[in-house]
Write a protein that holds these residues in place. Sequence first.
Motif, short mmCIF file in Angstrom:
data_model
loop_
_atom_site.label_atom_id
_atom_site.label_comp_id
_atom_site.label_asym_id
_atom_site.label_seq_id
_atom_site.Cartn_x
_atom_site.Cartn_y
_atom_site.Cartn_z
N LEU A 109 -2.74 6.68 7.92
CA LEU A 109 -1.37 7.48 7.59
C LEU A 109 -1.28 7.65 6.12
O LEU A 109 -1.51 6.92 5.44
CB LEU A 109 -0.40 6.90 8.33
N VAL A 110 -0.87 8.87 5.78
CA VAL A 110 -0.58 9.29 4.40
C VAL A 110 0.94 8.98 4.21
O VAL A 110 1.25 8.38 2.90
CB VAL A 110 -0.75 10.55 3.91
N GLN A 111 1.83 9.05 5.23
CA GLN A 111 3.15 8.67 4.88
C GLN A 111 3.94 8.18 6.23
O GLN A 111 3.10 8.14 7.29
CB GLN A 111 4.28 10.09 4.71
N ASP A 112 4.88 7.38 5.95
CA ASP A 112 5.48 6.58 7.06
C ASP A 112 6.42 7.30 7.72
O ASP A 112 6.60 8.72 7.44
CB ASP A 112 6.11 5.36 6.39
N ASN A 113 7.22 6.88 8.65
CA ASN A 113 7.97 7.56 9.93
C ASN A 113 9.12 8.44 8.89
O ASN A 113 9.48 9.39 9.17
CB ASN A 113 8.62 6.77 10.70
N GLY A 114 9.72 7.59 7.61
CA GLY A 114 10.59 8.19 6.74
C GLY A 114 10.00 9.28 5.92
O GLY A 114 10.65 9.99 4.97
N GLY A 115 8.84 9.80 5.58
CA GLY A 115 8.37 10.50 4.91
C GLY A 115 7.84 9.92 3.61
O GLY A 115 7.34 10.82 2.62
N SER A 116 7.91 8.73 3.22
CA SER A 116 7.58 8.16 2.00
C SER A 116 6.19 7.86 1.97
O SER A 116 5.42 7.63 3.18
CB SER A 116 8.28 6.71 1.80
N PRO A 117 5.36 7.95 0.79
CA PRO A 117 4.13 7.74 0.63
C PRO A 117 3.45 6.30 1.20
O PRO A 117 4.31 5.28 0.43
CB PRO A 117 3.62 8.08 -0.64
N LEU A 118 2.42 6.03 1.65
CA LEU A 118 2.20 4.65 1.97
C LEU A 118 1.06 4.19 1.30
O LEU A 118 -0.05 4.89 1.09
CB LEU A 118 1.52 4.86 3.39
N PRO A 119 1.04 2.93 0.35
CA PRO A 119 -0.26 2.48 -0.23
C PRO A 119 -1.28 2.02 0.73
O PRO A 119 -1.00 1.62 1.86
CB PRO A 119 0.47 1.16 -0.87
N HIS A 120 -2.52 2.40 0.20
CA HIS A 120 -3.52 1.78 1.07
C HIS A 120 -4.17 0.62 0.89
O HIS A 120 -4.23 0.45 -0.48
CB HIS A 120 -4.54 2.96 1.18
N ALA A 121 -4.56 -0.33 1.67
CA ALA A 121 -4.95 -1.73 1.09
C ALA A 121 -6.49 -1.49 0.65
O ALA A 121 -7.34 -0.69 1.28
CB ALA A 121 -4.91 -2.74 2.62
#
Length: 865
Positions: free
Chosen positions: A331-343
């Motif tokens: 996933l690129v964004q969470d449910n709120g539309g914020s960008p997600l960092p990748h491990a």
Amino acid sequence: MKELTPRASNRQHSGQIRRLTSLLKKYQLAYAVQQALLDLSELASTLTDMAQFYPKIHSLVNQHLAADNFFVVLVDQPSGRFQVEYYADEMDSLDAGQLDPADFAKGMTGYVYRTGQPLLCDADKFRQLIAAGDIESQGTPSHHWLGVPLRRGHLVIGVMAVQLYEDGRLYEQHDVDLLTEIAMHTVTAIDRVKSRELLEQTVRERTRQLQNTNQSLQREIRERSNAEKLQAALYKISELTATEPDMTAFYRQVHQILSDLMPADNCYIALLDESGKSLSFPFFVDQYSPPATERPLRKGFTEYVLRVGEARLINKELSDLLVAQGEVIRLVQDNGGSPLPHATSWLGAPLLIEQQALGVIAVQSYHQDYIYGDNELNILRFVSQHIAVAIQRRLNTEQQKLHQEDLERKIFERTRELRQTNLFLRLQVEERKKAEEKLFHEANHDALTGLANRQMFMLQLKQKFALRNRESNLKFALLFIDLDRFKLINDTMGHHAGDAFLIEISKRLLLTVREHDLVARLGGDEFVVLLTQLQQEADAEDVADRIIEAVRQPMVLQGQSLYSGASIGIAHYDASYTNADGMLRDADAAMYQAKSLGRNRFVIFTESMRQQLLQELSLEQALHQAVNEQQFSVAYDPIICSEKHHTLGYAARMQWQHPQLGWQQDFCQQAAQAGVLAQIELQLLQQILELLSSQPQPAVICLPLCVQHLTHPVQFDRLQKMLAARPQVLHRLSLGFAEYELMKLNNTALSYLHNLKRLGVRLTLENFGADMMPLGLLTGYPFDFVRLEASFCRSLLRQTQKRQLLDLLITLAQNYKFRMIADGIDDHAVRELLVNAGCCYLQGQLVKQLQPSQQEESVFLQQLA
């Protein structure tokens, strides 16, 4: 008295002067020889390096005669090859390629070696020897040459020589005598220096081995210390599982313990709901993301671990590969539309109870400064088991209690072993200083049991053989002993118990023989007894009976009563034996005969056994010759559809046209023992690939292979190259491996099955149902076909349990997309039962009668599509 005339008086005076001069030269020669021998003796007593010895010899010789040009050549006795030990010459150089050591055999050096006599050679003598064909001219001709043989007793072992290039200087007879004396004592000096050099090399090598052993022990101490730390952490988790009633507090404390073992700033636990369609997160700690909420399943790392059912370490390379293969969607964004960092590194393990996944525990890192490895993977795998037990404990309190007791016992035993090991290591460090005094004992005795080892035993046996020329009525016997059930004891109770078992057996063996008999351990669970001073051959049988009875008695190890037995081979000495190795070989063969007859008995070696061994050796030689001459061919048994009787493929089996015995069908076991089975299978595979390339019919040929192709990387590489050469026909080829052989392999060897699958070849699980029926092989590896073993199929009519297993296998075949092949279909009743059960393909004697004469070309590929 008549007076001498002046002339006579002068002659008398001249004669006295000549005699005095000759006597003076003799004294001078004797003094020079004595001084040279004293110097030579001092060299032999002080030097330990041959590289320093020969220059000193050169300097010594140069003090007593003109020896600027000096060399020493030794001759290797077995090969007759000349070796230049030292060479100093004004004109020629070995390094410049002007002379070769082999050239010395053709020149004056070789002449002195062949004649065994000193040679004083000037230019005229040199030309005479060349004209007579005794020598060939080598290197720059010298003005005067002197060489003497080097003798060890009556054996000439080399030559010492000096030479002059300038005119006006000559060697004389006293030089010959002096150099001969020096050469005679030089051989003794060479032997002494070489012996001292070899001794010092041996001491240095043993010192190096002791240093390496010490380093290994220190490394093991560090590993043990790390293991204790891990065991302590695991004990804390186990204690939490039994005492902490609050699951939230339990998760927090487990996280704290996990953080002590590895970086776990980002950690979460995900649990499946009862329907198995959504995930909840009772524990979630992350540097960048808020606590996760319950969500349906999707293609994430957590779901990937649930699918494979095993712990997984996923770094950037594997992550990109899984995304490219469609196994994971990041996933690129969470449910709120914020960008997600990748491990950058992710580690997860399933929470399993009886092979059923309850959820997943995972840790992750977002930075390149820390990447998880296999050590953390093993820790997390173990931690996940304890968390799963904690979740399940309210459903089964008693099971939790048993698990806790078992864990405590393991920790106690492990701690006790570590303490014993640490004590042993400390004693080893203290005793290392005394190691040199025990070198002889260690070299000739078994370290575990204290019995004589193979080296000592063979020395004693060879000494007995040396007596046969002096004792006409020599009687002795050799007992070769192999312990029954030792491998089972060693595998189930551990090597520590196995060692204790061997020590107890060695004590019992010593009690069954006389003081002058020799008991030795050859290795593993193999012992030998040398019985000397026998009165009659029956005495050896009495000793064998006592040994069998002594070994049969139970022994208590780790609180358990263990039973074993002994298979003994007896070989009596007779004049036909020429060496000790032959007698030991025959005793070994008799021991294997005892094992084949039911074990726990003895067998005396006879001439018939020797003939049987020769026959087996002849068959092995014939197999090797057959491999070289490619005498093997393929026979094909049809595989048909259970309903329409279409020919779907063929099962290949090997056959051999023996020059004397004719066609041979069942020789796989002999080929495996001879070590040529894998080579034969590659030859048959080449024939099948050529047949598939020339025949366009869409039928699969199934060829069984031994697991040696998977356990030896070189053999697997040959198999891969042969398959890769014909990629266009690999979809019509199926390679089979037997169930009982695959169960013995580790994960590395089994991973080769995936490599074969990626080449495009099909895979068959052979002889399924003959042994353990491992369902994990069916579901964990990409088999296209599963061939039911013939005896399993025949037993379906009379065993209800086997029919229930068949229904389970057919259900698994539908779910995991593999097809069943039933072997051994010899009557209509078995065939009808399998058809009604839904088995796809049939093979056997009845199938050959049902095989149609014509086949539609597209039937097979349509059914495999």
